[in-house]
Design an enzyme around this catalytic site. Structure first.
Site, PDB file in Angstrom:
ATOM      1  N   ASP A   3       0.885  -1.170   0.000  1.00 36.58           N
ATOM      2  CA  ASP A   3       0.000   0.000   0.000  1.00 36.58           C
ATOM      3  C   ASP A   3       0.916   1.212   0.000  1.00 36.58           C
ATOM      4  O   ASP A   3       1.574   1.501   0.997  1.00 36.58           O
ATOM      5  CB  ASP A   3      -0.872  -0.046   1.278  1.00 36.58           C
ATOM      6  CG  ASP A   3      -1.621   1.269   1.519  1.00 36.58           C
ATOM      7  OD1 ASP A   3      -1.626   2.130   0.624  1.00 36.58           O
ATOM      8  OD2 ASP A   3      -2.197   1.413   2.621  1.00 36.58           O
TER       9      ASP A   3
ATOM     10  N   LYS B 224       2.337  11.811  -3.199  1.00 39.58           N
ATOM     11  CA  LYS B 224       1.461  10.953  -4.001  1.00 39.58           C
ATOM     12  C   LYS B 224       0.428  11.799  -4.747  1.00 39.58           C
ATOM     13  O   LYS B 224      -0.052  11.438  -5.815  1.00 39.58           O
ATOM     14  CB  LYS B 224       0.765   9.957  -3.068  1.00 39.58           C
ATOM     15  CG  LYS B 224      -0.135   8.961  -3.763  1.00 39.58           C
ATOM     16  CD  LYS B 224      -0.667   7.965  -2.761  1.00 39.58           C
ATOM     17  CE  LYS B 224      -1.776   7.112  -3.311  1.00 39.58           C
ATOM     18  NZ  LYS B 224      -2.285   6.196  -2.291  1.00 39.58           N
TER      19      LYS B 224
ATOM     20  N   GLU C 282      -7.449   0.614  -4.402  1.00 38.63           N
ATOM     21  CA  GLU C 282      -7.385   0.543  -2.933  1.00 38.63           C
ATOM     22  C   GLU C 282      -8.665  -0.007  -2.292  1.00 38.63           C
ATOM     23  O   GLU C 282      -8.593  -0.893  -1.449  1.00 38.63           O
ATOM     24  CB  GLU C 282      -7.010   1.911  -2.349  1.00 38.63           C
ATOM     25  CG  GLU C 282      -5.529   2.205  -2.567  1.00 38.63           C
ATOM     26  CD  GLU C 282      -5.156   3.655  -2.333  1.00 38.63           C
ATOM     27  OE1 GLU C 282      -6.011   4.422  -1.852  1.00 38.63           O
ATOM     28  OE2 GLU C 282      -4.012   4.015  -2.647  1.00 38.63           O
TER      29      GLU C 282
ATOM     30  N   ASP D 249     -13.157   4.989   1.941  1.00 36.85           N
ATOM     31  CA  ASP D 249     -11.712   5.083   2.134  1.00 36.85           C
ATOM     32  C   ASP D 249     -11.265   6.543   2.099  1.00 36.85           C
ATOM     33  O   ASP D 249     -11.197   7.150   1.036  1.00 36.85           O
ATOM     34  CB  ASP D 249     -11.031   4.266   1.025  1.00 36.85           C
ATOM     35  CG  ASP D 249      -9.509   4.320   1.116  1.00 36.85           C
ATOM     36  OD1 ASP D 249      -8.980   5.043   1.983  1.00 36.85           O
ATOM     37  OD2 ASP D 249      -8.852   3.636   0.319  1.00 36.85           O
TER      38      ASP D 249
END
Ligand code: AMP
Length: 563
Positions: A7, A68, A145, A168
């Protein structure tokens, strides 16, 4: 060989392996499982993880976090005289994870499954794959994800039929997905999200508020880092308590503040509104109401905030399930996926399907008045279609004397192609029209789980085929893998209308219609009409559900039929 899942998070990254006891996290060199996604450069040396995180405060100009968010963009960071892109920064974090896992496992780690936000575009996915390669890894699959999280949660539930929503909210991204488990198959029904919304935005809201309360002449980058740290601590504290206080006394900066949970929640009202939209969209796309969901699963550190939990309870009328740590779920699920790719024995009964996160289509023109305008997007595979999938559309040439059709291939949701992402261009030669009529072509898009898109165009007058393959971008596929994926796509390309099973079913409905009288006849003529409509839509799961229902109905009719 170990089955490894990673992850690569905005705030923290994790690495896990699939063992016979299920997925397990692998500890890093400091004994923890969370490796901060932070990079610090000092005299040409690159540091990552906790070491780098501790420098965020003392050396903010040499340290970077949350990169990211800029994956897939040209942004470059200048750190102690060294220029690094977000791909290089991610590669540094991945390399540290790889080294730590190799030390812990005592064997080389090369093949990995890496998770990415469902909302990442192809360009962003490509950047992740590139970072992995730079770190000496082979990304055998990129997994969304929420799909990974569901896999971490869903394994225990495969025997039961259920439908659940994965919420999420990480450091920088927000994803919502609805998954269905049915007869051992886990299927993503729909996904939506916001690639620029996360826990960071809640911190920034507090930073703005606290900066407004501070007294200073000019804020240095160290001052800004100190306020940021105070805001982050305050945010965490407000998860535990009803109010939190902070105090900063530095040369040229004084700040003393108390914020209550209610005040913080008021400040974040616009962010909560933004969280609601993707939830509404995903329910709409999956054609479900909140009461159809069995469970809501939380992923990402920011879902710990009470305001997020109460938003879910209020709008989805579910108390979220959090029996897996929200920070661990994605890595554990990525490891399960690695086990699936590696065909681990313990997983042989699990089948996974996924959906396309974005619509795929071509550029078309429209006649407005008597002018022809270009630039319109015609989706061929709609977003949230279960993959693998193959769909066909028909297009017309613009002029009778046209000898070539230049087909722009795009991904996105805007009706205007310039706002979407161009994936490629296909030049299709057109035969000369003998009678002055316009040429027609069929355009077929076939897309598979590994992200390989095949575009086949057939000119209808002479049956000539022009094709192109757009590779993902996702995993690192060898020529052999691509050939394999292409072969399995080949099977899909038969239009459902021409498939053996559907031809037989249509014939059987016609037969029942012929046998039936009066009211029963309308049952079968309606059945035929619905079947034709579903054949046109080409959605395999809708067709399978229809077939099951139609067969049951016909079995009953035939059993009770009296001559
Ligand atoms: P992730 O990218 O999933 O690691 O999520 C990290 C985000 O969750 C960051 O924005 C953190 O500030 C936030 N976060 C972690 N723990 C908490 C907490 N206890 N309360 C509020 N936010 C948190």
């Amino acid at each position: 060989m170990a089955h490894i899942g990673i992850d690569l998070g905005t705030t923290n990254s994790l690495i896990a392996q699939f063992t016979e006891n299920g997925p397990e996290l692998i500890s890093n060199r400091l004994g923890g499982v969370l490796t901060p996604s932070v990079v610090h450069v000092d005299k040409g040396h690159v540091h990552t993880g906790e070491t780098a995180k501790s420098r965020l405060l003392t050396r903010p100009d040499q340290t970077v976090a949350a990169f990211k968010r800029t994956m897939g963009t040209e942004k470059a960071y200048r750190l102690d005289g060294k220029t690094m892109t977000s791909v290089e920064l991610s590669a540094a974090v991945l390399r540290a994870l790889k080294e730590d896992a190799e030390t812990a496992l005592g064997e080389p780690v090369v093949d990995v499954v890496i998770s990415v936000p469902a909302y990442f575009s192809e360009a962003q996915r490509k950047s992740v794959a590139q970072a992995a390669k730079m770190a000496g890894l082979k990304p055998v699959r990129l997994i969304n994800e929420p799909t990974a999280a569901a896999l971490a949660y869903g394994l225990q539930d495969l025997s039961q039929e259920s439908c659940f929503l994965v919420f999420d909210l990480g450091g920088g991204t927000f994803d919502v997905s609805i998954l269905e488990v049915f007869e051992g198959v886990m299927e993503v029904k729909a996904t939506a999200g916001d690639a620029y919304l996360g826990g960071e935005d809640f911190t920034r809201t507090l930073v703005k508020h606290l900066t407004g309360l501070a007294s200073y002449k000019r804020l240095s980058s160290e001052d800004e880092a100190a306020i940021r740290k105070a805001a982050e601590d305050m945010k965490m504290a407000l998860t535990q308590r009803d109010s939190a206080s902070i105090e900063i006394r530095r040369d040229g900066l004084t700040l003393e503040a108390t914020v209550t949970r209610a005040e913080f929640e008021d400040m974040c009202a616009p962010l909560l509104t933004r969280l609601r939209r993707p939830v509404e969209r995903v329910l709409y796309d999956a054609k479900l109401r909140p009461e159809d969901l069995q469970k809501v699963v939380l992923v990402g550190g920011a879902t710990r905030m009470p305001m997020v939990r109460s938003l879910i309870a209020r709008h989805l009328r579910h108390f979220p399930d959090g029996h897996i740590d929200p920070d661990h779920a994605v890595a554990l699920g990525a490891a399960v996926q690695a086990g699936l790719v590696g065909k681990n024995q313990a997983l042989k009964d699990v089948v996974m399907t996924d959906v396309t996160a974005h619509s795929l289509g071509v550029e078309t023109s429209k006649e407005v008045g008597n002018r022809l305008l270009m630039g319109y997007f015609l989706p061929i595979i709609e977003r949230n279609t279960v993959v693998p999938v193959s769909r066909e559309e028909y297009l017309q040439a613009i002029r009778p004397d046209q000898t070539e059709m230049v087909l722009g291939i795009f991904q996105g949701e805007s009706p205007d192609v310039s706002a979407n992402v161009r994936l490629g261009t296909l030049k299709v030669p057109l035969p000369r029209s003998r009678d002055g009529s316009l040429q027609h072509v069929s355009v077929r898009f076939s897309y598979d789980v590994s992200g390989l898109l095949e575009v086949d165009v057939i000119t209808l007058t002479d049956g000539k085929r022009t094709s192109t393959t757009i590779r993902n971008l996702a995993g690192d596929m060898s020529e052999e893998d691509i050939e394999k994926a292409r072969k399995s796509l080949e099977k899909l390309k038969i239009h459902p209308r021409d498939e053996e099973a559907n031809i037989a079913l249509r014939a059987r409905i016609e037969q029942c219609f012929a046998m039936a009288r009066q009211d029963d006849r309308s049952v079968f003529s309606n059945m035929l009409a619905e079947f034709d409509m579903l054949l046109e839509k080409q959605n395999p799961s809708d067709l399978a559900a229809f077939r099951k229902e139609a067969e049951a109905c016909m079995n009953q009719f035939e059993a009770s039929y009296v001559f």
